[in-house]
Design a protein around this motif. Structure first.
Motif, PDB file in Angstrom:
ATOM      1  N   UNK A  40       4.788  -1.316   3.917  1.00  0.00           N
ATOM      2  CA  UNK A  40       5.611  -0.114   4.089  1.00  0.00           C
ATOM      3  C   UNK A  40       7.053  -0.361   3.634  1.00  0.00           C
ATOM      4  N   UNK A  41       7.244  -1.339   2.807  1.00  0.00           N
ATOM      5  CA  UNK A  41       8.583  -1.682   2.336  1.00  0.00           C
ATOM      6  C   UNK A  41       9.231  -0.498   1.623  1.00  0.00           C
ATOM      7  N   UNK A  42      10.484  -0.227   1.955  1.00  0.00           N
ATOM      8  CA  UNK A  42      11.219   0.844   1.292  1.00  0.00           C
ATOM      9  C   UNK A  42      10.892   2.231   1.766  1.00  0.00           C
ATOM     10  N   UNK A  43      10.100   2.361   2.839  1.00  0.00           N
ATOM     11  CA  UNK A  43       9.801   3.688   3.395  1.00  0.00           C
ATOM     12  C   UNK A  43      10.994   4.123   4.244  1.00  0.00           C
ATOM     13  N   UNK A  44      12.025   4.573   3.562  1.00  0.00           N
ATOM     14  CA  UNK A  44      13.312   4.845   4.208  1.00  0.00           C
ATOM     15  C   UNK A  44      13.262   6.043   5.142  1.00  0.00           C
ATOM     16  N   UNK A  45      12.226   6.880   5.038  1.00  0.00           N
ATOM     17  CA  UNK A  45      12.121   8.048   5.904  1.00  0.00           C
ATOM     18  C   UNK A  45      11.502   7.771   7.260  1.00  0.00           C
ATOM     19  N   UNK A  46      10.858   6.617   7.417  1.00  0.00           N
ATOM     20  CA  UNK A  46      10.246   6.280   8.701  1.00  0.00           C
ATOM     21  C   UNK A  46      11.319   6.090   9.763  1.00  0.00           C
ATOM     22  N   UNK A  47      11.133   6.720  10.923  1.00  0.00           N
ATOM     23  CA  UNK A  47      12.121   6.588  12.001  1.00  0.00           C
ATOM     24  C   UNK A  47      11.618   5.741  13.169  1.00  0.00           C
ATOM     25  N   UNK A  48      10.301   5.742  13.375  1.00  0.00           N
ATOM     26  CA  UNK A  48       9.742   4.891  14.424  1.00  0.00           C
ATOM     27  C   UNK A  48       8.320   4.508  14.051  1.00  0.00           C
ATOM     28  N   UNK A  49       7.880   3.383  14.570  1.00  0.00           N
ATOM     29  CA  UNK A  49       6.547   2.884  14.260  1.00  0.00           C
ATOM     30  C   UNK A  49       5.996   2.139  15.463  1.00  0.00           C
ATOM     31  N   UNK A  50       4.712   2.292  15.715  1.00  0.00           N
ATOM     32  CA  UNK A  50       4.032   1.538  16.771  1.00  0.00           C
ATOM     33  C   UNK A  50       2.943   0.695  16.127  1.00  0.00           C
ATOM     34  N   UNK A  51       3.002  -0.615  16.372  1.00  0.00           N
ATOM     35  CA  UNK A  51       1.999  -1.537  15.863  1.00  0.00           C
ATOM     36  C   UNK A  51       1.005  -1.797  16.989  1.00  0.00           C
ATOM     37  N   UNK A  52      -0.255  -1.353  16.846  1.00  0.00           N
ATOM     38  CA  UNK A  52      -1.221  -1.541  17.936  1.00  0.00           C
ATOM     39  C   UNK A  52      -1.599  -3.006  18.128  1.00  0.00           C
TER      40      UNK A  52
ATOM     41  N   UNK B 111       0.812  -1.217   0.000  1.00  0.00           N
ATOM     42  CA  UNK B 111       0.000   0.000   0.000  1.00  0.00           C
ATOM     43  C   UNK B 111       0.845   1.267   0.000  1.00  0.00           C
ATOM     44  N   UNK B 112       1.959   1.263   0.735  1.00  0.00           N
ATOM     45  CA  UNK B 112       2.842   2.438   0.809  1.00  0.00           C
ATOM     46  C   UNK B 112       4.268   2.086   0.372  1.00  0.00           C
ATOM     47  N   UNK B 113       4.388   1.129  -0.480  1.00  0.00           N
ATOM     48  CA  UNK B 113       5.685   0.642  -0.949  1.00  0.00           C
ATOM     49  C   UNK B 113       6.504   1.780  -1.564  1.00  0.00           C
ATOM     50  N   UNK B 114       7.729   1.930  -1.090  1.00  0.00           N
ATOM     51  CA  UNK B 114       8.666   2.945  -1.607  1.00  0.00           C
ATOM     52  C   UNK B 114       8.152   4.375  -1.476  1.00  0.00           C
ATOM     53  N   UNK B 115       7.354   4.645  -0.455  1.00  0.00           N
ATOM     54  CA  UNK B 115       6.989   6.032  -0.130  1.00  0.00           C
ATOM     55  C   UNK B 115       8.130   6.604   0.705  1.00  0.00           C
ATOM     56  N   UNK B 116       9.190   6.967   0.028  1.00  0.00           N
ATOM     57  CA  UNK B 116      10.438   7.334   0.701  1.00  0.00           C
ATOM     58  C   UNK B 116      10.341   8.638   1.481  1.00  0.00           C
ATOM     59  N   UNK B 117       9.364   9.485   1.155  1.00  0.00           N
ATOM     60  CA  UNK B 117       9.218  10.754   1.868  1.00  0.00           C
ATOM     61  C   UNK B 117       8.408  10.653   3.141  1.00  0.00           C
ATOM     62  N   UNK B 118       7.796   9.503   3.376  1.00  0.00           N
ATOM     63  CA  UNK B 118       6.934   9.316   4.546  1.00  0.00           C
ATOM     64  C   UNK B 118       7.793   9.239   5.804  1.00  0.00           C
ATOM     65  N   UNK B 119       7.588  10.192   6.711  1.00  0.00           N
ATOM     66  CA  UNK B 119       8.414  10.234   7.928  1.00  0.00           C
ATOM     67  C   UNK B 119       7.686   9.752   9.168  1.00  0.00           C
ATOM     68  N   UNK B 120       6.375   9.715   9.129  1.00  0.00           N
ATOM     69  CA  UNK B 120       5.622   9.263  10.289  1.00  0.00           C
ATOM     70  C   UNK B 120       4.262   8.740   9.902  1.00  0.00           C
ATOM     71  N   UNK B 121       3.846   7.666  10.540  1.00  0.00           N
ATOM     72  CA  UNK B 121       2.532   7.078  10.293  1.00  0.00           C
ATOM     73  C   UNK B 121       1.939   6.670  11.634  1.00  0.00           C
TER      74      UNK B 121
END
Length: 295
Positions: free
Chosen positions: A243-255, A219-229
């Motif tokens: 979210x594969x290849x979302x190189x801008x993500x720095x942290x993530x919480x899986x509920x 769904x968000x494959x290679x969204x390299x500019x995505x910094x937070x979700x």
């Protein structure tokens, strides 16, 4: 703090959309007259209770779809209706409830689209992909919208249209929309379909409402500019490579509502330094965090 900042940014963006006539305030431009019915091919569908626009044959680059044709409401923009046309702007009236697969495929000059609240189904109108994955990348993109608002009656951003000919598979609604920067998905959408925002490299802000229960494959494959979700606790599944290849993500919480993190869901997210997985997640798929070198 990050959640608060994301909410503030989302609110500002929503206000901007409202001021510009997007999202819930779907008004046509005052200086743009309705495009005459003779510029379209259309047909009446009794089962829908209205007209279906099947193609555009006009010469104007700015199109205001009429709310009624021959006294009957325009209900649907059909599959590939504007395919490869030279339009730069399209106004969709509040009578429209369906947008067909590939409806705006190949509209290279298209810069602005407002999807009204009346729309209940979007059959991946912004992208067309061949069923053969090895030649999919050769089908090309176009100048995509820079912002999108969906009406709160939309129940799914679909991943496929089973009624289309077998030689085509229509993937993500905004697949390869490289100009797309911000997206607010209105409350009421229950599914973010496969490939929905794949390759949207400039996408930095995405608001996922609490009505969403699943995030599809890639769904968000290679969204390299995505910094937070922020993944709401309504979500129960995160698809393969979501979210594969979302190189801008720095942290993530899986509920804890998520029962399974899909295969390779966060593979190559090299910017990730922190992952929180809440109690309740039963399965982490193979390679879910592979090559996340910052972890």
């Amino acid at each position: 703090m990050k959640k608060l900042l994301a909410l503030i940014l989302a609110a500002v963006f929503l206000l901007c959309l409202t001021a510009c006539g997007g999202g819930g305030d779907n008004r046509p431009p005052k200086d743009l007259a309705e495009t005459p019915a003779s510029d379209f091919t259309y047909e009446y569908k009794a089962e829908l209770g209205g007209m279906v626009i099947t193609s555009y044959k006009g010469s104007s680059t700015k199109v205001r779809i009429p709310e009624k044709i021959e006294g009957k409401p325009v209900i649907r923009i059909d599959n590939a209706a504007f395919k490869n046309s030279g339009i730069t702007y399209v106004y969709i009236p509040n009578s429209v409830t369906e947008i067909g697969g590939g409806a705006f495929y190949g509209c290279k000059g298209l810069a602005s689209v407002t999807i009204p609240k009346s729309v209940k189904s979007i059959d991946n109108a912004y992208a067309e992909r061949s069923a053969h994955a090895d030649i999919a990348s050769a089908l090309g993109g176009f100048a995509e919208p820079t912002s999108v608002a969906t009406g709160n009656s939309v129940t799914a951003i679909a991943d496929a249209d089973d009624e289309l000919p077998v030689e085509y598979v229509y993937y993500g609604v905004f697949d390869d929309c490289t100009g797309l920067e911000s997206v607010i998905i209105a409350d009421g959408v229950t599914k973010i379909g496969d490939y929905a925002f794949r390759g949207c490299t400039k996408l930095t802000d995405i608001t996922i409402p609490g009505s969403v229960t699943s995030i599809g494959e890639m769904a968000f494959y290679d969204c390299t500019g995505l910094t937070g979700v922020i993944i709401p606790n309504s979500v129960t599944s995160i698809g393969r490579y979501a979210f594969s290849g979302c190189s801008g993500l720095t942290d993530i919480t899986i509920p804890g509502s998520v029962t399974e993190i899909g295969f390779g869901a966060f593979v190559r997210c090299i910017g990730l330094t922190s992952v929180t997985i809440d109690d309740g997640v039963a399965k982490i798929g193979d390679y879910a965090f592979a090559f996340c070198t910052g972890l």
